[in-house]
Enzyme design. Structure first.
Site: not given
Ligand code: CP
Ligand code: NVA
Length: 305
Positions: A133, A261
């Protein structure tokens, strides 16, 4: 010797900069219809212990565009560490496929996979880190701003996996990183100490307005990460003052970027107005997951063969 991409610590600054150059080149090649197929005949195993939209689609699509194939392993398929041990899974996959992408709860399981695999392992998010990410995020800032060194990224919210990867990226790339989080939601103490020891400029504060002041980018992530669902109500209260909204954005630089993200919870960590607003680059970030991860796969795949 195989190499992994578990964290930014696995690569030197020059290597990360070169990955970002490769990502930009792969993006341009794809857009001009001139993509090459350096992973022809290679297979990526994709282990997911948690849900995903972006990570799954970008890795699957990315490896295919590079000439390779993928195998998706859902949580109920292999039940990492429950049906058989992580080292046994790592040793078996190493006999069939050429690379592993994993999304795990425990970071220890991620490290164990890498330790017992003879093929590269890529971290597609663990409870500790989310390096793919942040690599795509760096590509996005570079595209928008022309440089990373000295850029001030203000993250408003939880000191979670995304933040920990930002701390590592700040140490490697000279980004100035500020986190505004509620007391008790600070980032991992060791990751923070290591990043500071490596010379990173990092501030951890509890005042969102102070963190946002003059920033080049405001960054949000969910208040409740995957696996923390039981804490959702407590977190909604704790994080109420940590929303990226128009008032907070007004404190940042005039042309500040709005980053997330994704997935986003509109009305919680970010307002819909700001998420969809003119400063938002969230879809650029999402798109760049594809290009940045292709650069990682080409690099690790080439080194492994
Ligand atoms: N930002 C991200 O990792 O998205 P997903 O959880 O959809 O893969
Ligand atoms: N911090 C979040 C990021 C998701 C892409 C999680 O771990 O759920």
């Amino acid at each position: 010797m195989k190499r992994d991409f578990i964290s930014f610590a696995d690569f030197t600054r020059a290597e990360i900069e070169s990955l970002l150059e490769d990502a930009a080149r792969l993006k341009a090649e794809l857009r001009s219809g001139k993509g090459s197929r350096p992973l022809l005949g290679k297979t990526l195993a994709m282990i997911f212990e948690k849900p995903s939209l972006r990570t799954r689609v970008t890795f699957e699509t990315g490896v295919k565009q590079l000439g390779g194939a993928s195998v998706y392993l859902a949580p109920e398929d292999i039940r990492l560490g429950a049906r058989e041990t992580v080292p046994d899974i790592a040793r078996n996959l190493s006999r069939w496929v050429d690379m592993i992408l994993a999304r795990t709860f425990s970071h220890k399981a991620m490290l164990e996979l890498a330790e017992h695999s003879t093929i590269p392992v890529i971290n597609g998010l663990s409870d500790l880190l989310h390096p793919c990410q942040v690599l795509a995020d760096c590509q996005t800032i570079l595209e928008q701003r022309g440089r990373l060194e000295g850029q001030v990224v203000a993250f408003i919210g939880d000191g979670n996996n995304v933040v920990n990867s930002w701390l590592e990226a700040a140490a490697k790339l000279g980004i100035v990183f500020r986190l505004a989080c509620p007391p008790g939601y600070e980032p991992d103490a060791k990751v923070l100490a290591d990043a500071r020891a490596a010379g990173a400029q990092i501030e951890v504060v509890h005042d969102a307005g102070a963190a946002a002041k003059g920033a080049d980018a405001l960054y949000a992530d969910v208040w409740t990460s995957m696996g923390q669902e039981a804490e959702a109500q407590v977190r909604r209260t704790a994080f109420a003052a940590y929303q990226v909204n128009a008032a907070l954005l007004a404190r940042a630089k005039k042309d500040a970027l709005v980053m997330h993200c994704l997935p986003a919870h509109r009305g919680e960590e970010i307002t819909g107005e700001v998420l969809d607003g003119p400063r938002s680059v969230v879809l650029e970030q999402a798109e760049n997951r594809l290009h940045a991860q292709k650069a990682v796969m080409v690099r690790l795949g080439a080194q492994a063969s």
